[in-house]
Write an enzyme that holds these catalytic residues in place. Structure first.
Site, PDB file in Angstrom:
ATOM      1  N   CYS A 156      10.103 -98.982 -36.189  1.00 40.21           N
ATOM      2  CA  CYS A 156       9.313 -97.761 -36.341  1.00 40.21           C
ATOM      3  C   CYS A 156       7.815 -98.074 -36.249  1.00 40.21           C
ATOM      4  O   CYS A 156       7.377 -98.819 -35.382  1.00 40.21           O
ATOM      5  CB  CYS A 156       9.699 -97.092 -37.662  1.00 40.21           C
ATOM      6  SG  CYS A 156       9.238 -95.366 -37.830  1.00 40.21           S
ATOM      7  N   THR A 157       7.016 -97.565 -37.178  1.00 46.51           N
ATOM      8  CA  THR A 157       5.570 -97.802 -37.128  1.00 46.51           C
ATOM      9  C   THR A 157       5.184 -99.199 -37.588  1.00 46.51           C
ATOM     10  O   THR A 157       3.999 -99.525 -37.634  1.00 46.51           O
ATOM     11  CB  THR A 157       4.827 -96.760 -37.974  1.00 46.51           C
ATOM     12  OG1 THR A 157       5.367 -96.742 -39.303  1.00 46.51           O
ATOM     13  CG2 THR A 157       4.958 -95.364 -37.365  1.00 46.51           C
TER      14      THR A 157
END
Length: 268
Positions: A156-157
């Site tokens: 993800c981030t």
């Protein structure tokens, strides 16, 4: 999951099997002279920093505000890699609150205690991710680990944290769908895919994609057969009731609602 009449029967069989197994365990405890007392759980031997141990040393970086599944999804796969030892690591050892503020994870080791790993995994998060991506101690530790890792990965981030550490310049990478545009800030080239491999760096897309990445990583660390067995071990056989798991499959209204759900869950 949909339960039909036959499902009730299956559930009864499973319940009976579990009860029988638990009962057998209690009887075994009694026969060993410890009846009525559960054996205290003890962690495995700590051989995190010894390359000669033969273990695959995996470190999952935690920070306040991390997304739980970003870390735990890959963990459930990687902890089953033969010879692997997965450690949760943070700036300071101890309780780490996840992004919703409702669940906590435990970092067993501090950054200063970890001198080298074979696999580094950096999960994503909300505002906590931004804080981590600006923390000099965290970024310096990531760079030091990366020098000698076999694989450096993110979910993800978490890729934005790798980017902030300067590891993604000129490389193809992916991240959470709403953060794709931020990759360019760090010189990375957004590339679509559940995960993207570039040299020894593997970045995964949002949240659940970390499981896909971990299965691919398992095949890299071992072989396809072990990775297939790991998939079966966690019964990862996605069959969702809806087909809106990527922004390309959703309209603008649904994308806005998804982001609102994330924002609201973090505000509770």
């Amino acid at each position: 999951m949909v339960i039909d009449e036959r499902g009730e029967g299956r559930r009864g069989v499973l319940k009976g099997a579990v009860v029988a197994a638990v009962g057998a365990g209690l009887l075994a405890a009694g026969s060993s002279g410890t009846a009525g007392a559960a054996e205290e759980w003890k962690p495995r031997a700590a051989d995190h920093d010894d390359p000669a141990s033969g273990r695959v040393r995996v470190a999952v970086l935690l920070y306040q505000g991390v997304t739980a599944l970003d870390a735990i999804g890959p963990y459930e796969v990687l902890c089953r890699v033969p010879g692997a030892r997965v450690s949760m690591v943070a700036r300071r050892a101890g309780r780490i609150l996840t992004d919703t503020g409702q669940v906590a994870l435990i970092a067993e080791r501090s950054l200063r205690e970890v001198r080298g790993v074979d696999v580094l995994l950096v999960p994503g998060g909300g505002p906590g991710m931004v804080t981590a991506s600006r923390d000099a101690e965290t970024l310096d530790w990531i760079r030091r680990m990366h020098r000698t890792t076999t694989w450096t990965t993110s979910v993800c981030t978490g890729s934005l944290i790798l980017g902030a550490a300067g590891l993604l310049r000129g490389l193809p990478a992916t991240t959470y769908w709403a953060s794709r545009g931020q990759l360019a800030t760090f010189g990375a080239v957004y590339t679509p895919g559940r995960f993207v491999e570039a040299g020894k760096i593997i970045t995964a897309a949002g949240v659940s994609a970390g499981i896909d990445m971990a299965l691919h990583l398992t095949s890299r660390l071992t072989n396809d057969r072990v990775a297939q067995a790991a998939q079966l071990a966690v019964e990862y056989d996605p069959d969702p009731p809806y087909d809106t798991g990527s922004p390309e499959k959703a309209d603008a209204e649904l994308r806005a609602l998804a982001l609102k759900l994330i924002e609201d869950s973090a505000a509770r």
